[in-house]
Scaffold this motif. Sequence first.
Motif, PDB file in Angstrom:
ATOM      1  N   ARG A 156       2.940   6.180 -11.219  1.00  0.00           N
ATOM      2  CA  ARG A 156       3.734   5.674 -12.335  1.00  0.00           C
ATOM      3  C   ARG A 156       4.281   4.296 -12.020  1.00  0.00           C
ATOM      4  O   ARG A 156       5.307   3.890 -12.569  1.00  0.00           O
ATOM      5  CB  ARG A 156       4.905   6.630 -12.633  1.00  0.00           C
ATOM      6  N   GLY A 157       3.618   3.611 -11.122  1.00  0.00           N
ATOM      7  CA  GLY A 157       4.079   2.283 -10.740  1.00  0.00           C
ATOM      8  C   GLY A 157       5.199   2.279  -9.711  1.00  0.00           C
ATOM      9  O   GLY A 157       5.876   1.268  -9.521  1.00  0.00           O
ATOM     10  N   GLN A 158       5.412   3.422  -9.027  1.00  0.00           N
ATOM     11  CA  GLN A 158       6.498   3.508  -8.056  1.00  0.00           C
ATOM     12  C   GLN A 158       6.269   2.573  -6.867  1.00  0.00           C
ATOM     13  O   GLN A 158       5.147   2.156  -6.585  1.00  0.00           O
ATOM     14  CB  GLN A 158       6.697   4.958  -7.579  1.00  0.00           C
ATOM     15  N   GLY A 159       7.366   2.257  -6.196  1.00  0.00           N
ATOM     16  CA  GLY A 159       7.307   1.327  -5.066  1.00  0.00           C
ATOM     17  C   GLY A 159       6.829   1.991  -3.790  1.00  0.00           C
ATOM     18  O   GLY A 159       6.349   3.119  -3.789  1.00  0.00           O
ATOM     19  N   VAL A 202       7.035   3.010   9.151  1.00  0.00           N
ATOM     20  CA  VAL A 202       5.754   2.910   8.460  1.00  0.00           C
ATOM     21  C   VAL A 202       6.002   3.003   6.954  1.00  0.00           C
ATOM     22  O   VAL A 202       6.865   3.758   6.510  1.00  0.00           O
ATOM     23  CB  VAL A 202       4.799   4.041   8.918  1.00  0.00           C
ATOM     24  N   VAL A 203       5.275   2.208   6.183  1.00  0.00           N
ATOM     25  CA  VAL A 203       5.395   2.260   4.725  1.00  0.00           C
ATOM     26  C   VAL A 203       4.028   2.533   4.112  1.00  0.00           C
ATOM     27  O   VAL A 203       2.992   2.141   4.657  1.00  0.00           O
ATOM     28  CB  VAL A 203       5.983   0.948   4.150  1.00  0.00           C
ATOM     29  N   ALA A 204       4.042   3.225   2.990  1.00  0.00           N
ATOM     30  CA  ALA A 204       2.828   3.491   2.214  1.00  0.00           C
ATOM     31  C   ALA A 204       3.006   2.887   0.834  1.00  0.00           C
ATOM     32  O   ALA A 204       4.051   3.058   0.206  1.00  0.00           O
ATOM     33  CB  ALA A 204       2.565   4.989   2.125  1.00  0.00           C
ATOM     34  N   GLN A 205       1.976   2.192   0.358  1.00  0.00           N
ATOM     35  CA  GLN A 205       2.079   1.496  -0.920  1.00  0.00           C
ATOM     36  C   GLN A 205       0.726   1.475  -1.620  1.00  0.00           C
ATOM     37  O   GLN A 205      -0.314   1.325  -0.970  1.00  0.00           O
ATOM     38  CB  GLN A 205       2.570   0.060  -0.684  1.00  0.00           C
ATOM     39  N   ARG A 206       0.746   1.638  -2.921  1.00  0.00           N
ATOM     40  CA  ARG A 206      -0.488   1.548  -3.708  1.00  0.00           C
ATOM     41  C   ARG A 206      -0.648   0.120  -4.196  1.00  0.00           C
ATOM     42  O   ARG A 206       0.260  -0.451  -4.817  1.00  0.00           O
ATOM     43  CB  ARG A 206      -0.432   2.512  -4.887  1.00  0.00           C
ATOM     44  N   GLN A 207      -1.807  -0.438  -3.942  1.00  0.00           N
ATOM     45  CA  GLN A 207      -2.088  -1.819  -4.331  1.00  0.00           C
ATOM     46  C   GLN A 207      -3.496  -1.904  -4.913  1.00  0.00           C
ATOM     47  O   GLN A 207      -4.482  -1.734  -4.190  1.00  0.00           O
ATOM     48  CB  GLN A 207      -1.975  -2.775  -3.125  1.00  0.00           C
ATOM     49  N   GLY A 208      -3.599  -2.117  -6.221  1.00  0.00           N
ATOM     50  CA  GLY A 208      -4.889  -2.340  -6.859  1.00  0.00           C
ATOM     51  C   GLY A 208      -5.901  -1.243  -6.600  1.00  0.00           C
ATOM     52  O   GLY A 208      -7.060  -1.520  -6.273  1.00  0.00           O
ATOM     53  N   GLY A 209      -5.480  -0.012  -6.742  1.00  0.00           N
ATOM     54  CA  GLY A 209      -6.407   1.095  -6.561  1.00  0.00           C
ATOM     55  C   GLY A 209      -6.657   1.454  -5.120  1.00  0.00           C
ATOM     56  O   GLY A 209      -7.491   2.317  -4.817  1.00  0.00           O
ATOM     57  N   ARG A 210      -5.948   0.804  -4.217  1.00  0.00           N
ATOM     58  CA  ARG A 210      -6.055   1.095  -2.779  1.00  0.00           C
ATOM     59  C   ARG A 210      -4.721   1.614  -2.282  1.00  0.00           C
ATOM     60  O   ARG A 210      -3.665   1.222  -2.767  1.00  0.00           O
ATOM     61  CB  ARG A 210      -6.462  -0.145  -1.981  1.00  0.00           C
ATOM     62  N   LEU A 211      -4.774   2.478  -1.275  1.00  0.00           N
ATOM     63  CA  LEU A 211      -3.552   2.965  -0.628  1.00  0.00           C
ATOM     64  C   LEU A 211      -3.430   2.286   0.717  1.00  0.00           C
ATOM     65  O   LEU A 211      -4.305   2.432   1.583  1.00  0.00           O
ATOM     66  CB  LEU A 211      -3.605   4.485  -0.450  1.00  0.00           C
ATOM     67  N   VAL A 212      -2.354   1.530   0.888  1.00  0.00           N
ATOM     68  CA  VAL A 212      -2.120   0.792   2.137  1.00  0.00           C
ATOM     69  C   VAL A 212      -1.002   1.467   2.911  1.00  0.00           C
ATOM     70  O   VAL A 212       0.116   1.628   2.397  1.00  0.00           O
ATOM     71  CB  VAL A 212      -1.752  -0.670   1.840  1.00  0.00           C
TER      72      VAL A 212
END
Length: 335
Positions: free
Chosen positions: A310-313, A321-331
Amino acid sequence: MGPHPAVAAIRLAVRRVLHDILSAPSKPPSGGQPLVLVACSGGADSMALASALAFEAPKLGIRAGGITVDHGLQPGSDSRAEDVVLRLTALGLNPVESIAVHVGRDGGPEAAARDARYGALDAAAERHGAAGVLLGHTRDDQAETVLLGLARGSGIRSLSGMAAVSGANGRYRRPFLRLDRQTARKACLVQHLPVWDDPHNTDPAYTRSRLRHEGLPALEKALGKGVVEALARTAQLSRDDADALDSWAQQAAASVRDAAGLLECAKLYALPPAVRRRILRRAAIEAGAPAGALFARHIEEVDRLITGWRGQGEINLPGKVVAQRQGGRLVIRQG
């Protein structure tokens, strides 16, 4: 007349493990006799194990030694450790040594003591070139471990309890996981082996102690006898399932990454949740999250970046460690 049934049971369990160690591909240093160590606190479980090792090892051409770890958590612990050394030596074990450790605070007192103990045992095994280290955990210990895992809500791997074989190259062996605590105590009694009952085992300040003396008896009162056996059986079934899912996740991990090695959310979404979450957990650990601090709720939050986007941060995980969704990728990376 043969040995008492309790003594026969523990000797048979140890004999089977020693045969397994002998059949392992690793070879003893310099072509000599392999050495097997027993980790002994002086309690009934580990003293029964030490006596069985002392009896069975020479018949198989195996050297038998013992290690006791002084955690320094009680007054006089050094004297008790030296007493254990004398008992093990009297059984004919050689080498025998006491190792003093410093217990930190990470993860709570029980986890910190366990980490210090295994660190000392690992170092001793390396120093002596041991082919294996025997641990005296019983079926009762296994049942307690399963219940503790259930309380944490950490998934099927927590319910699988302790493995019969674990550690680097299968170093640690637990021969008594199918035997109850009373069998070990009875074996010590009929062999006139002195045992030391650790007061921590009855101290209600410790979670496992409360579970042992309050939780399990309450379950048996409500559900009837057989709870311990059922929990131990659950551990084995859960371990088989968890091993299969881990294998599946390992095979699938490469197929969900793009050419740059980033996780593709669409491909992760197509996997069964149990497999997907294993891949996410492994990715978090590889990024630097401590495995012991990474709980199911952390992985569920990361999983929602894939299944409930839903566009969450970014999601903060242990170990910075951080997890983030960026352009269809999970970083997943260090923050």
